[in-house]
Design an enzyme around this catalytic site. Structure first.
Site, PDB file in Angstrom:
ATOM      1  N   HIS A  61       0.223  -1.826  -0.012  1.00 13.37           N
ATOM      2  CA  HIS A  61      -1.036  -1.884   0.736  1.00 13.37           C
ATOM      3  C   HIS A  61      -1.056  -0.828   1.841  1.00 13.37           C
ATOM      4  CE1 HIS A  61      -4.503  -3.762   2.797  1.00 13.37           C
ATOM      5  NE2 HIS A  61      -3.844  -3.445   3.900  1.00 13.37           N
ATOM      6  N   GLU A  62       0.049  -0.710   2.577  1.00 13.82           N
ATOM      7  CA  GLU A  62       0.108   0.283   3.651  1.00 13.82           C
ATOM      8  C   GLU A  62       0.118   1.703   3.094  1.00 13.82           C
ATOM      9  OE1 GLU A  62      -0.542  -0.695   6.497  1.00 13.82           O
ATOM     10  OE2 GLU A  62      -0.264  -2.820   6.064  1.00 13.82           O
TER      11      GLU A  62
ATOM     12  N   HIS B 127      -3.327   2.816   2.629  1.00 17.54           N
ATOM     13  CA  HIS B 127      -3.961   3.404   3.816  1.00 17.54           C
ATOM     14  C   HIS B 127      -3.588   4.882   3.962  1.00 17.54           C
ATOM     15  CE1 HIS B 127      -5.868  -0.124   5.322  1.00 17.54           C
ATOM     16  NE2 HIS B 127      -4.751  -0.796   5.517  1.00 17.54           N
TER      17      HIS B 127
END
Length: 230
Positions: A100-101, A104
């Protein structure tokens, strides 16, 4: 005396309940899938490094940050910060959070419009969260409607920031699942766990947006009561 016995506090109850439920879901999902070792055989750090390199991103550092589930991507310093349990973790939960990071970081590299807009909103959101209520209450103390309206306006920026954050987080989770599925060939039963963890985490952002909106609504109601008394 009004703020000591504020009847408008009831407006916040739905947000408080949703936030509590969301936090419970995150804890439950993360704890459940942190016990499931991923078949990929990679730590969070190794996964992040591989995904970034596969995307052609070599200017992002990967660091450990203290705390529990404090993982985040810093677009200003180009740093992916992972909590200790996910930096070293090999579980489905850890890899899901890390992916998920990385999502980003990919948004940043691709100049994803909503992330760029959120980054622009950060100073205004910080200012609003720190000063809105102070200015709002000062408006009551000094009987100055301008300060009351200014406090509401400043807090509106906080609400706007939380709303902009939602598509950014949803997109990062979508990217995470796609990366794990297509790039890392994670098995379907593990992807199911990743989705459960990320869906629970997304709910916390929804709760944050709702809470901010309800706080704004509460300020408007209080301002209306003040206007009636004036």
């Amino acid at each position: 005396m009004f703020f000591l016995f504020d009847p408008t506090f009831i407006i916040l109850i739905p947000g408080i309940l949703l936030a509590f439920w969301a936090q419970m879901r995150v804890q439950a999902a993360y704890n459940k899938y942190s016990q499931v070792r991923s078949s990929l055989g990679l730590t969070g750090y190794e996964l992040a490094k591989r995904l970034l390199e596969n995307a052609g991103i070599y200017n992002v550092k990967i660091e450990v940050v203290s705390g529990f589930l404090t993982d985040h991507y810093d677009p200003y310093r180009k740093v992916l910060r992972l909590s200790p349990q996910n930096f070293k973790g090999v579980s489905v939960a850890s890899l899901g959070v890390v992916a998920h990071e990385v999502g980003h970081a990919l948004q940043d590299a691709e100049k994803y419009p909503m992330l760029a807009l959120r980054n622009l909103m950060v100073p205004a959101a910080i200012t609003g969260s720190q000063l809105a209520w102070i200015i709002f209450i000062l408006g009551f103390i000094f009987y100055t409607p301008f300060l009351i309206r200014l406090g509401i306006l400043l807090f509106s920026l906080v609400v706007l920031f939380t709303l902009i954050t939602l598509p950014v987080e949803f997109d990062a989770s979508r990217r995470a699942v796609k990366l794990l599925e297509t790039t890392m060939l994670m098995p379907e039963y593990e992807l199911k766990g990743v989705k459960e963890v990320l869906d629970a985490a997304a709910l916390t952002y929804v709760a944050s947006s709702l809470m901010a909106f309800l706080q704004l609504l509460r300020m408007i109601v209080i301002a209306g009561l003040f206007g009636d008394r004036r």
